[in-house]
Design a protein around this motif. Sequence first.
Motif, PDB file in Angstrom:
ATOM      1  N   GLY A  62     -65.113  31.164  90.931  1.00  0.00           N
ATOM      2  CA  GLY A  62     -65.032  31.875  92.207  1.00  0.00           C
ATOM      3  C   GLY A  62     -64.093  33.068  92.136  1.00  0.00           C
ATOM      4  O   GLY A  62     -63.333  33.238  91.188  1.00  0.00           O
ATOM      5  N   GLY A  63     -64.160  33.945  93.128  1.00  0.00           N
ATOM      6  CA  GLY A  63     -63.237  35.072  93.204  1.00  0.00           C
ATOM      7  C   GLY A  63     -63.543  36.190  92.233  1.00  0.00           C
ATOM      8  O   GLY A  63     -62.645  36.899  91.789  1.00  0.00           O
ATOM      9  N   ASN A 108     -65.183  24.171  93.297  1.00  0.00           N
ATOM     10  CA  ASN A 108     -65.367  24.367  94.741  1.00  0.00           C
ATOM     11  C   ASN A 108     -64.851  25.712  95.232  1.00  0.00           C
ATOM     12  O   ASN A 108     -64.360  25.832  96.350  1.00  0.00           O
ATOM     13  N   GLY A 109     -64.955  26.741  94.388  1.00  0.00           N
ATOM     14  CA  GLY A 109     -64.476  28.063  94.774  1.00  0.00           C
ATOM     15  C   GLY A 109     -65.422  28.782  95.727  1.00  0.00           C
ATOM     16  O   GLY A 109     -66.452  28.247  96.152  1.00  0.00           O
ATOM     17  N   ASN A 110     -65.061  30.030  96.049  1.00  0.00           N
ATOM     18  CA  ASN A 110     -65.882  30.873  96.915  1.00  0.00           C
ATOM     19  C   ASN A 110     -66.818  31.713  96.047  1.00  0.00           C
ATOM     20  O   ASN A 110     -66.374  32.580  95.300  1.00  0.00           O
ATOM     21  N   ASP A 141     -69.540  33.522  97.285  1.00  0.00           N
ATOM     22  CA  ASP A 141     -70.374  34.363  98.142  1.00  0.00           C
ATOM     23  C   ASP A 141     -70.802  35.653  97.436  1.00  0.00           C
ATOM     24  O   ASP A 141     -71.955  36.075  97.536  1.00  0.00           O
ATOM     25  N   HIS A 152     -74.852  27.042  91.384  1.00  0.00           N
ATOM     26  CA  HIS A 152     -73.565  26.381  91.594  1.00  0.00           C
ATOM     27  C   HIS A 152     -73.656  24.945  91.111  1.00  0.00           C
ATOM     28  O   HIS A 152     -74.525  24.178  91.544  1.00  0.00           O
ATOM     29  N   GLU A 159     -71.382  21.953  91.247  1.00  0.00           N
ATOM     30  CA  GLU A 159     -70.131  21.434  91.802  1.00  0.00           C
ATOM     31  C   GLU A 159     -69.561  20.314  90.950  1.00  0.00           C
ATOM     32  O   GLU A 159     -68.356  20.217  90.759  1.00  0.00           O
TER      33      GLU A 159
END
Length: 207
Positions: free
Chosen positions: A101-102, A128-130, A132, A152, A154
């Motif tokens: 994520g990020g 469980n990151g972001n 989007d 994704h 998880e």
Amino acid sequence: MRALYKNGTVQKVVERILAVAHEFDDDGVLDVWVYDNEFSRLKSVTELDFEDYVNRVILEDDLIHKFGRNNELPVMEDVIKKYIEEEKSDYPTFLVFINDGGCKKNIKSLIEKSAVKPIFWQFVGIGNGNFDFLKKLDELEDRIVDNANFIHIEDIESTSDRELYDQLLNEFPLWLKAAKKKGVIKTVQEDNRKEGFFKRIFGMQRK
């Protein structure tokens, strides 16, 4: 990524992806990079030395870049340099980019520009990151072909091989067809082993 390295998640992901590389690649070798604000090209991994690879090659080597601030652009540029300039080939490159994520948004322009190159970017979010921004990469417009996808995972432990590989290879055959039609990749003759793999996985021949 620190926790995902420490709890063995990254090692498990490497092992599962290696199974694809073993069939995909002409020599069954998985090339590996890691990065933070800088990047490191690592020793490639095979079915002969994959056990404890992440611990031996990454975690125990203080010179390997990890756990700092992330900067994806330089490592992605190096991937292009390796496969487009240093190791020219008629075969396309399937690149699995693992991220927690990020991801920095400046990679958007690189994805767009690299659409004319024989590289498919398969982004894999773990943990469980972001994610989007990575999800939006699959919806970029004004590209000659759709050269990126995101999935994704998880929990790698609870993901079956079939589920993982169905997700991992979902859009690649579509890209192959589109990239051939647009002249992004050349038509090449497969050896029997690789041709059988493409028939088995995609129901198609890579010709």
